[in-house]
Design a protein around this motif. Sequence first.
Motif, PDB file in Angstrom:
ATOM      1  N   LEU A 154      29.498  35.865  37.080  1.00  0.00           N
ATOM      2  CA  LEU A 154      30.883  36.196  36.744  1.00  0.00           C
ATOM      3  C   LEU A 154      31.819  35.340  37.582  1.00  0.00           C
ATOM      4  CD1 LEU A 154      30.759  40.129  36.757  1.00  0.00           C
ATOM      5  CD2 LEU A 154      30.544  38.618  34.765  1.00  0.00           C
ATOM      6  N   GLY A 155      33.119  35.429  37.274  1.00  0.00           N
ATOM      7  CA  GLY A 155      34.158  34.838  38.093  1.00  0.00           C
ATOM      8  C   GLY A 155      34.966  35.931  38.770  1.00  0.00           C
ATOM      9  N   ILE A 156      36.037  35.565  39.431  1.00  0.00           N
ATOM     10  CA  ILE A 156      36.820  36.506  40.233  1.00  0.00           C
ATOM     11  C   ILE A 156      37.408  37.631  39.383  1.00  0.00           C
ATOM     12  CG2 ILE A 156      38.785  34.907  40.104  1.00  0.00           C
ATOM     13  CD1 ILE A 156      39.812  35.993  42.711  1.00  0.00           C
ATOM     14  N   LYS A 157      37.992  37.302  38.228  1.00  0.00           N
ATOM     15  CA  LYS A 157      38.602  38.335  37.383  1.00  0.00           C
ATOM     16  C   LYS A 157      37.542  39.224  36.757  1.00  0.00           C
ATOM     17  CE  LYS A 157      40.493  37.061  33.482  1.00  0.00           C
ATOM     18  NZ  LYS A 157      41.460  36.572  32.471  1.00  0.00           N
ATOM     19  N   GLU A 158      36.459  38.616  36.326  1.00  0.00           N
ATOM     20  CA  GLU A 158      35.398  39.375  35.674  1.00  0.00           C
ATOM     21  C   GLU A 158      34.753  40.361  36.652  1.00  0.00           C
ATOM     22  OE1 GLU A 158      36.879  36.189  33.970  1.00  0.00           O
ATOM     23  OE2 GLU A 158      35.453  35.794  35.603  1.00  0.00           O
ATOM     24  N   TYR A 159      34.715  39.969  37.927  1.00  0.00           N
ATOM     25  CA  TYR A 159      34.210  40.881  38.961  1.00  0.00           C
ATOM     26  C   TYR A 159      35.079  42.136  39.034  1.00  0.00           C
ATOM     27  CZ  TYR A 159      34.166  42.822  43.685  1.00  0.00           C
ATOM     28  OH  TYR A 159      34.155  43.684  44.763  1.00  0.00           O
ATOM     29  N   LEU A 160      36.394  41.967  39.007  1.00  0.00           N
ATOM     30  CA  LEU A 160      37.283  43.123  39.056  1.00  0.00           C
ATOM     31  C   LEU A 160      37.082  44.017  37.831  1.00  0.00           C
ATOM     32  CD1 LEU A 160      40.635  41.580  40.366  1.00  0.00           C
ATOM     33  CD2 LEU A 160      38.888  42.816  41.660  1.00  0.00           C
ATOM     34  N   PHE A 161      36.977  43.408  36.654  1.00  0.00           N
ATOM     35  CA  PHE A 161      36.776  44.210  35.439  1.00  0.00           C
ATOM     36  C   PHE A 161      35.433  44.936  35.472  1.00  0.00           C
ATOM     37  CE2 PHE A 161      40.464  42.219  33.670  1.00  0.00           C
ATOM     38  CZ  PHE A 161      40.853  43.008  32.598  1.00  0.00           C
TER      39      PHE A 161
END
Length: 513
Positions: A154-161
Amino acid sequence: MEYLIGVDLGTTSTKAVLFDTEGHVIASANKGYKLYRDEPDMAEEDLNEIWEAFVDAMTEVVRGANSGKILGVSFSSAMHSLIAFDADWQPLTRVVTWADTRAVKYTEELKSTGLGQEIYSKTGTPIHPMAPLSKMLWLKNEKPDVYNNAAHYLGIKEYLFHRLFGANKMDISIASGTGMFNIFNLDWDEQALEVTGIKKEQMPQAVEPYEMEKGMVAEYAAVMGLDIDTPFIYGAGDGPLSNLGVNAVQPGVAAVTIGTSGAIRVVTDAPKIDPKGRTFTYALDKDHWVVGGPVNNGGDVFRWARDKMFDAEKSTAALMGVDTYDLLTEIASKIPAGADGLLFHPYLGGERAPIWDANAKGSFFGLTHNHTRAHMVRAVLEGIIFNIYMVALALEEVVGDLKSVQATGGFARSALWRQMTADIFEQPVTVPTAFESGALAATVMAQKALGMVDSLDVIADMVGDSNTYAPNPENYEVYRELTPIFIRLARQLQTEYANIANFQRKHVKKEDK
């Protein structure tokens, strides 16, 4: 009252901005975190620090709503980040950011074959260590324990989601910057996956930027003060959203953004590939594509100049109660355009566009006994713009002539930098009064996702009044003479960048940096 929140996930901070439905800023919060450079070429972020910054910023702006209804939360996110997770979704790495260049060896190997250009022609992402494509090659070769145990990326935003909703998705805008996503069929590219050895199942599901999630973890909703069914819209990458956020979506209208890094971009209605591989093509959505070039070296170079050359002025500025950057731009403004023949190539962190050389290093050229620190800081500011202008010249070969420039990012707050850009580009530079362009654009995408508007064109009514800076003939005559010298030097110095970079890797100790 009804509100929307735009979240801007950046390289060194996360900003949350509360807007009313007409695009007016009601409240904002900005929380920083460290960029870890524990070894040469590393640039990583800590997952927990990012999470805490996000929660703190959200909590603060939700309070600003004063019990008003939050209609949705949407995101603008830094691109090219990579996090590996095991099968139980435990992180195996920190966030490896776009600025991390440890994959340079494997990038150069891929670029040296026709395969690199072939992959670029389908993905629109230049072959460079910034991209997850290269980072996965680095993991495969130098971090085999991580690579062999990684079940998800994942990337940074996908980690939050994922943490908020348990989701495993990535919007096509972020996906289009991985170097592994086919921008023509809007799916993970089989050839790129084969090169990395990664299976499609290890990558998140690609979705539209208008995709939304509801039903977040109750504990997190309670902390932030949100209803658990508040819609969270994926949004898009920070570059494409910056164009939308300053209403630079018409043909020939370029958006120049300089924050920590920088970029110049133009919106097109279909993907456009540069045969020379110098520009990127990223999605805003299926109908809007952003063609441009990113630079590593923007505001962080100005910060370097402040910290390394003007330490005493930092103390003076603090005593005067003024911003150090404002003081330095005032000092630079006293020096004539062209800094009396002093040029600065701002490649302190390697470079992406226009030279795509992770080994690139910075340099002053033309120093004489007559030059002072004031000349040097002027040359630093000009060098950043000269470099972006080099990208603009490549961009024009792909999309046609540029008609005007819309400026955004931290540099757009400086009158000197705005005028400098107009003079070097010989184009009018327009600066909207609304500075939160990425977060604003994210909320417009939220409005479309929620059915509140039919088109992204409503952004034109939200960006506010604009100030336009016309080129100064006296200054651009000087820059016309210096620009070819700057460009020729950049090309000539490239022959030695790898040599000096290898020397530094061999001899420069961490504590000496």
